[in-house]
Design a protein around this motif. Structure first.
Motif, short mmCIF file in Angstrom:
data_model
loop_
_atom_site.label_atom_id
_atom_site.label_comp_id
_atom_site.label_asym_id
_atom_site.label_seq_id
_atom_site.Cartn_x
_atom_site.Cartn_y
_atom_site.Cartn_z
N LEU A 82 0.83 -1.21 0.00
CA LEU A 82 0.00 0.00 0.00
C LEU A 82 0.86 1.26 0.00
O LEU A 82 0.38 2.34 -0.29
CB LEU A 82 -0.94 0.00 1.21
N ILE A 83 2.12 1.10 0.29
CA ILE A 83 3.01 2.26 0.30
C ILE A 83 3.18 2.82 -1.12
O ILE A 83 3.52 3.98 -1.31
CB ILE A 83 4.37 1.91 0.95
N CYS A 106 -2.97 3.10 6.92
CA CYS A 106 -2.34 4.25 7.59
C CYS A 106 -1.06 3.84 8.31
O CYS A 106 -0.14 4.64 8.43
CB CYS A 106 -3.30 4.90 8.57
N GLN A 107 -1.02 2.58 8.75
CA GLN A 107 0.20 2.13 9.42
C GLN A 107 1.35 2.02 8.43
O GLN A 107 2.48 2.36 8.73
CB GLN A 107 -0.04 0.76 10.09
N ASP A 111 0.53 8.92 4.52
CA ASP A 111 0.16 10.00 3.59
C ASP A 111 -0.93 9.59 2.60
O ASP A 111 -1.31 10.37 1.73
CB ASP A 111 1.39 10.43 2.77
N ILE A 112 -1.38 8.36 2.66
CA ILE A 112 -2.33 7.88 1.65
C ILE A 112 -3.68 8.59 1.78
O ILE A 112 -4.10 8.95 2.88
CB ILE A 112 -2.46 6.33 1.77
N ASN A 113 -4.32 8.85 0.63
CA ASN A 113 -5.64 9.49 0.62
C ASN A 113 -6.72 8.43 0.42
O ASN A 113 -6.48 7.45 -0.28
CB ASN A 113 -5.76 10.46 -0.56
N PHE A 154 -9.70 12.74 10.89
CA PHE A 154 -9.13 12.05 9.73
C PHE A 154 -9.81 12.51 8.43
O PHE A 154 -11.04 12.50 8.33
CB PHE A 154 -9.29 10.54 9.91
N PRO A 155 -9.00 12.92 7.44
CA PRO A 155 -9.60 13.41 6.20
C PRO A 155 -10.07 12.28 5.28
O PRO A 155 -9.30 11.74 4.50
CB PRO A 155 -8.47 14.21 5.53
N LEU A 156 -11.31 11.91 5.42
CA LEU A 156 -11.89 10.85 4.60
C LEU A 156 -12.94 11.52 3.72
O LEU A 156 -13.89 12.11 4.24
CB LEU A 156 -12.54 9.85 5.56
#
Ligand SMILES: Nc1nc2c(ncn2[C@@H]2O[C@H](COP(=O)(O)OP(=O)(O)OP(=O)(O)O)[C@@H](O)[C@H]2O)c(=O)[nH]1
Ligand SMILES: [Mg+2]
Length: 168
Positions: A82-83, A106-107, A111-113, A154-156
């Motif tokens: 996922l990175i 997130c772990q 920075d993932i959106n 959290f920006p979701l």
């Protein structure tokens, strides 16, 4: 990995990667065909289920790559970390799976959106549409905060979409 794109010195293009996830028959493949292959919406003939990840290369100002995934894929069977992704787009994902994925992603990549799509919106009754949408949004945020208070802000991003209007 950064979400920016640039030509590498060896001439290959670095593409921002987006991951399309969601339940079987939630509409992922059709969305890509309507948006990027100019398939007329009225021509929504039967689509075969996606059996393995299909990568689409999109050349806009920012070159990007979308991975259209089979509905049953998991982080373990994805075959990539996922990175490597700037964004995960989630279609009609069951809430518990969505929470699990957000926490795990997130772990690995803080920075993932995330873009969450409540799709096939035209099927909802007009009066209930916005209310249902807000309830889903609130429920997901509550569940995330239950996981950890760090998710409070959290920006979701949530979207109500359908191929039958201009929401895509
Ligand atoms: N009513 C409605 N149907 C839609 C919409 N978008 C897609 N569909 C239908 O949903 C069905 C499944 O679409 P697909 O694009 O194959 O779904 P998928 O998420 O790629 O499914 P898998 O590949 O099995 O994971 C098709 O019959 C589409 O016509 C929408 O906005 N509204
Ligand atoms: Mg598909």
């Amino acid at each position: 990995m950064s979400s920016s794109s640039s030509a590498k010195s060896n001439g290959t293009i670095h593409r921002t990667k987006r991951l399309f996830l969601g339940m079987r028959r939630s509409g992922k493949t059709l969305i890509l065909q309507v948006l990027f292959d100019d398939l007329p919406v009225k021509q929504t003939f039967y689509l075969e289920p996606t059996m393995r990840v299909a990568k689409h290369f999109i050349d806009t100002i920012i070159p990007f790559e979308i991975w259209d995934c089979p509905g049953n894929i998991t982080v373990d069977t994805l075959g990539a970390s996922l990175i490597d992704f700037s964004t995960i787009d989630l279609y009609q994902h069951p809430v518990s799976k969505l929470i699990e994925l957000i926490v795990a992603a997130c772990q690995v990549n803080p920075d993932i959106n995330f873009e969450v799509f409540v799709h096939k919106a035209e099927r909802l009754q007009e009066d209930d549409k916005i209310e249902n949408f807000c309830q889903i949004h609130e429920h997901v945020m509550d569940r995330l905060v239950d996981e950890s208070p760090e998710f409070e802000q959290f920006p979701l991003n949530f979207h109500l979409t359908s191929i039958y209007d201009h929401s895509l």
